[in-house]
Design a protein around this motif. Structure first.
Motif, PDB file in Angstrom:
ATOM      1  N   PHE A  86       0.869  -1.179   0.000  1.00 21.48           N
ATOM      2  CA  PHE A  86       0.000   0.000   0.000  1.00 21.48           C
ATOM      3  C   PHE A  86       0.902   1.224   0.000  1.00 21.48           C
ATOM      4  CE2 PHE A  86      -2.780   3.181   1.987  1.00 21.48           C
ATOM      5  CZ  PHE A  86      -3.936   3.010   1.233  1.00 21.48           C
ATOM      6  N   SER A  87       0.810   2.033  -1.030  1.00 29.84           N
ATOM      7  CA  SER A  87       1.726   3.152  -1.187  1.00 29.84           C
ATOM      8  C   SER A  87       0.986   4.486  -1.090  1.00 29.84           C
ATOM      9  CB  SER A  87       2.424   3.056  -2.543  1.00 29.84           C
ATOM     10  OG  SER A  87       3.343   4.102  -2.682  1.00 29.84           O
ATOM     11  N   GLU A  99      -3.875   6.614   9.280  1.00 32.38           N
ATOM     12  CA  GLU A  99      -4.081   5.470  10.171  1.00 32.38           C
ATOM     13  C   GLU A  99      -5.414   4.786   9.860  1.00 32.38           C
ATOM     14  OE1 GLU A  99      -4.371   4.265  14.896  1.00 32.38           O
ATOM     15  OE2 GLU A  99      -4.512   6.378  14.334  1.00 32.38           O
ATOM     16  N   ALA A 100      -6.485   5.574   9.693  1.00 31.69           N
ATOM     17  CA  ALA A 100      -7.803   5.006   9.382  1.00 31.69           C
ATOM     18  C   ALA A 100      -7.779   4.279   8.035  1.00 31.69           C
ATOM     19  CB  ALA A 100      -8.857   6.110   9.387  1.00 31.69           C
ATOM     20  N   MET A 101      -7.125   4.871   7.038  1.00 30.26           N
ATOM     21  CA  MET A 101      -7.040   4.240   5.714  1.00 30.26           C
ATOM     22  C   MET A 101      -6.306   2.908   5.778  1.00 30.26           C
ATOM     23  SD  MET A 101      -6.221   6.697   2.531  1.00 30.26           S
ATOM     24  CE  MET A 101      -5.659   8.174   3.327  1.00 30.26           C
ATOM     25  N   ILE A 102      -5.171   2.902   6.467  1.00 29.72           N
ATOM     26  CA  ILE A 102      -4.366   1.682   6.543  1.00 29.72           C
ATOM     27  C   ILE A 102      -5.102   0.602   7.325  1.00 29.72           C
ATOM     28  CG2 ILE A 102      -2.216   0.702   7.439  1.00 29.72           C
ATOM     29  CD1 ILE A 102      -0.955   3.501   6.714  1.00 29.72           C
ATOM     30  N   ARG A 103      -5.739   0.978   8.430  1.00 26.35           N
ATOM     31  CA  ARG A 103      -6.516  -0.011   9.196  1.00 26.35           C
ATOM     32  C   ARG A 103      -7.614  -0.608   8.310  1.00 26.35           C
ATOM     33  NH1 ARG A 103      -5.303  -0.329  14.489  1.00 26.35           N
ATOM     34  NH2 ARG A 103      -4.217   1.426  15.430  1.00 26.35           N
ATOM     35  N   ASN A 104      -8.301   0.232   7.544  1.00 27.10           N
ATOM     36  CA  ASN A 104      -9.348  -0.236   6.637  1.00 27.10           C
ATOM     37  C   ASN A 104      -8.764  -1.173   5.586  1.00 27.10           C
ATOM     38  OD1 ASN A 104     -11.592  -0.603   5.062  1.00 27.10           O
ATOM     39  ND2 ASN A 104     -11.898   1.555   4.608  1.00 27.10           N
ATOM     40  N   TRP A 105      -7.647  -0.784   4.994  1.00 32.97           N
ATOM     41  CA  TRP A 105      -6.994  -1.598   3.969  1.00 32.97           C
ATOM     42  C   TRP A 105      -6.565  -2.957   4.529  1.00 32.97           C
ATOM     43  CZ3 TRP A 105      -1.731  -3.074   3.481  1.00 32.97           C
ATOM     44  CH2 TRP A 105      -1.404  -3.636   2.236  1.00 32.97           C
ATOM     45  N   LEU A 106      -6.040  -2.972   5.751  1.00 33.90           N
ATOM     46  CA  LEU A 106      -5.594  -4.222   6.364  1.00 33.90           C
ATOM     47  C   LEU A 106      -6.757  -5.167   6.659  1.00 33.90           C
ATOM     48  CD1 LEU A 106      -2.851  -2.888   8.806  1.00 33.90           C
ATOM     49  CD2 LEU A 106      -2.488  -4.312   6.770  1.00 33.90           C
TER      50      LEU A 106
END
Length: 132
Positions: free
Chosen positions: A49-50, A123-130
């Motif tokens: 994820f970039s 942080e919210a985007m990465i948590r969602n992506w994970l």
């Protein structure tokens, strides 16, 4: 002549070492990598994820002067030099480089949200992506 060839050879060797380190870190598990063409190096990985974080020249200048307490002229020179160096580095070491947005999943203008707000959004985007 010979000196410029030797410098170029050493730069390419250094880039290969950086590439191997980036790939090794990604192989070991979740990690955050900043710069060094990691987006290009890891572009074909599924679990990659970039993010491209940017701000206007004015916002970066203000940040340099206020946060880092730099003189305006020194901050202006540093921003121009850093932008130029970053572009040259990407053109040299990224495969098929066209713009800063190549190989990016998301671009975020940190000038619109500030440092804390940008961190919360990311942080919210990465948590969602994970969790996908």
């Amino acid at each position: 002549g010979g000196l410029s060839y030797e410098i170029a050879r050493k730069l390419l060797e250094g880039n290969k070492i950086e590439k191997n380190i980036i790939m090794d870190l990604a192989d070991k598990g979740p990690c955050i990598l900043v710069g060094r063409c990691a987006d290009s190096i890891l572009a074909e990985r599924k679990n990659h994820f970039s993010i491209y974080i940017y701000a206007s020249y004015e916002n970066r200048l203000k940040n340099c002067c206020e946060y880092f307490e730099m003189e305006k002229a020194a901050a202006e020179k540093m921003i121009v030099d850093a932008d130029h160096s970053r572009t040259l580095y990407h053109k040299r070491y990224s495969k098929g480089y066209h713009s800063e947005l190549d190989y990016k999943d998301v671009a975020l203008n940190s000038g619109s949200f500030g440092v804390k707000g940008s961190a919360e959004i990311l942080e919210a985007m990465i948590r969602n992506w994970l969790n996908c």
